[in-house]
Write a protein that holds these residues in place. Structure first.
Motif, short mmCIF file in Angstrom:
data_model
loop_
_atom_site.label_atom_id
_atom_site.label_comp_id
_atom_site.label_asym_id
_atom_site.label_seq_id
_atom_site.Cartn_x
_atom_site.Cartn_y
_atom_site.Cartn_z
N MET A 29 52.18 9.61 50.70
CA MET A 29 51.33 9.29 49.59
C MET A 29 50.43 7.98 50.15
SD MET A 29 52.70 7.03 46.19
CE MET A 29 52.50 5.67 46.45
N ASN A 30 49.17 8.32 50.24
CA ASN A 30 48.15 7.38 51.05
C ASN A 30 47.60 6.20 49.83
OD1 ASN A 30 46.33 6.39 52.28
ND2 ASN A 30 44.88 8.05 52.61
N ILE A 31 48.01 4.96 50.30
CA ILE A 31 47.50 3.90 49.29
C ILE A 31 46.39 3.27 49.69
CG2 ILE A 31 48.25 1.48 48.52
CD1 ILE A 31 50.98 2.32 47.96
N THR A 32 45.47 3.15 49.00
CA THR A 32 44.16 2.54 49.21
C THR A 32 44.07 1.04 49.26
OG1 THR A 32 43.25 2.50 47.07
CG2 THR A 32 42.89 4.62 48.49
N PRO A 33 43.28 0.31 49.84
CA PRO A 33 43.25 -1.03 49.70
C PRO A 33 43.13 -1.74 48.40
CG PRO A 33 41.81 -0.41 51.66
CD PRO A 33 42.26 0.81 50.96
N ILE A 34 42.37 -0.96 47.55
CA ILE A 34 41.99 -1.44 46.13
C ILE A 34 43.52 -1.24 45.49
CG2 ILE A 34 41.40 0.86 45.16
CD1 ILE A 34 40.01 -2.73 44.40
N GLU A 35 44.19 -0.12 45.93
CA GLU A 35 45.63 -0.02 45.25
C GLU A 35 46.28 -1.21 45.56
OE1 GLU A 35 46.42 1.92 42.69
OE2 GLU A 35 44.53 2.73 42.61
N ILE A 36 46.41 -1.53 46.59
CA ILE A 36 47.25 -2.75 47.28
C ILE A 36 46.88 -3.95 46.19
CG2 ILE A 36 47.53 -4.15 48.86
CD1 ILE A 36 47.46 -1.72 50.87
N ILE A 37 45.59 -4.03 46.09
CA ILE A 37 45.23 -5.32 45.24
C ILE A 37 45.69 -4.98 43.68
CG2 ILE A 37 43.17 -6.43 44.09
CD1 ILE A 37 41.47 -6.12 46.61
N GLY A 38 45.82 -3.96 43.33
CA GLY A 38 46.36 -3.87 42.09
C GLY A 38 47.84 -4.17 42.17
N LEU A 39 48.51 -3.78 43.01
CA LEU A 39 50.07 -3.96 43.14
C LEU A 39 50.03 -5.53 43.24
CD1 LEU A 39 51.11 -1.47 45.60
CD2 LEU A 39 51.63 -1.59 43.40
N ILE A 40 49.40 -6.22 44.12
CA ILE A 40 49.57 -7.72 44.13
C ILE A 40 49.11 -8.42 42.89
CG2 ILE A 40 48.63 -9.71 45.17
CD1 ILE A 40 47.91 -7.87 47.71
#
Lengths: 91, 91
Positions: free
Chosen positions: B1-12
Motif C-alpha cells: 500500500m503506497n501512502i502519498t505525502p498528502i495522505e500522511i497529512i490527512g492522517l496527521i
C-alpha cells in the motif's frame, strides 16, 4: 446529481460537527470567561483543521474545504478569546 | 500500500482533530469546573460525530469509524462531566 440517503446523513453530520462550535463562540463572547476551556485543545484542533483544509484543497474536495473553512473560523475565534480573556476573573 | 505525502497529512490531521479533545477531558476531570463550557456545543458535536460514525460504518471506512469512534468517547465524556458538574461552584 443523485444524493443517496447515506450522503444526506453525511451532510447532516458535517453540518452538526461544523456548526457545533457556534454556541461556544456565543457563550465565550457573552461571558468573556474562559478558565474552564482548554487552550491545548483549541491549539491542537485549529492545527488539525488547518491540515484538513490543506488536504481538502489538495484533493479539490469542496465539502472538506467548506466544512473545515467554517470550523477554522469558529475554533480560531474561540482560541483568540481564550488567549485574550485568560487573565480576566469570572464576570 | 503506497501512502502519498498528502495522505500522511490527512492522517496527521485526523490524529490532531481526534485527540484534541483529550486535554479538555483531562482539564475538566481535574478541575470539575464546567461553567465556561457550552452544553449545546457538546450536544451538537456528539450528535454529529454519531452520524459520522454511522456514515463510516455504512461506507465501510475504517478511517472514519476509528477517528469518530475515539472522538465520540472523548466528547461524550466531556458532555457527561458538563452535566454532572454543572451545579458545582469553581473549585
Amino acid at each position: 446529481m443523485n444524493i443517496t440517503p447515506i450522503e444526506i446523513i453525511g451532510l447532516i453530520a458535517g453540518f452538526c460537527t461544523t456548526f457545533s462550535f457556534l454556541p461556544q463562540v456565543v457563550r465565550t463572547w457573552r461571558t468573556k470567561s474562559v478558565d474552564d476551556i482548554s487552550l491545548r485543545m483549541y491549539l491542537l484542533l485549529c492545527f488539525g483543521i488547518l491540515l484538513w483544509l490543506y488536504y481538502g484543497i489538495s484533493m479539490q474536495s469542496v465539502a472538506l474545504v467548506l466544512t473545515n473553512g467554517v470550523s477554522l473560523i469558529l475554533t480560531s475565534s474561540i482560541l483568540v478569546m481564550k488567549v485574550l480573556y485568560r487573565n480576566r476573573g469570572r464576570q
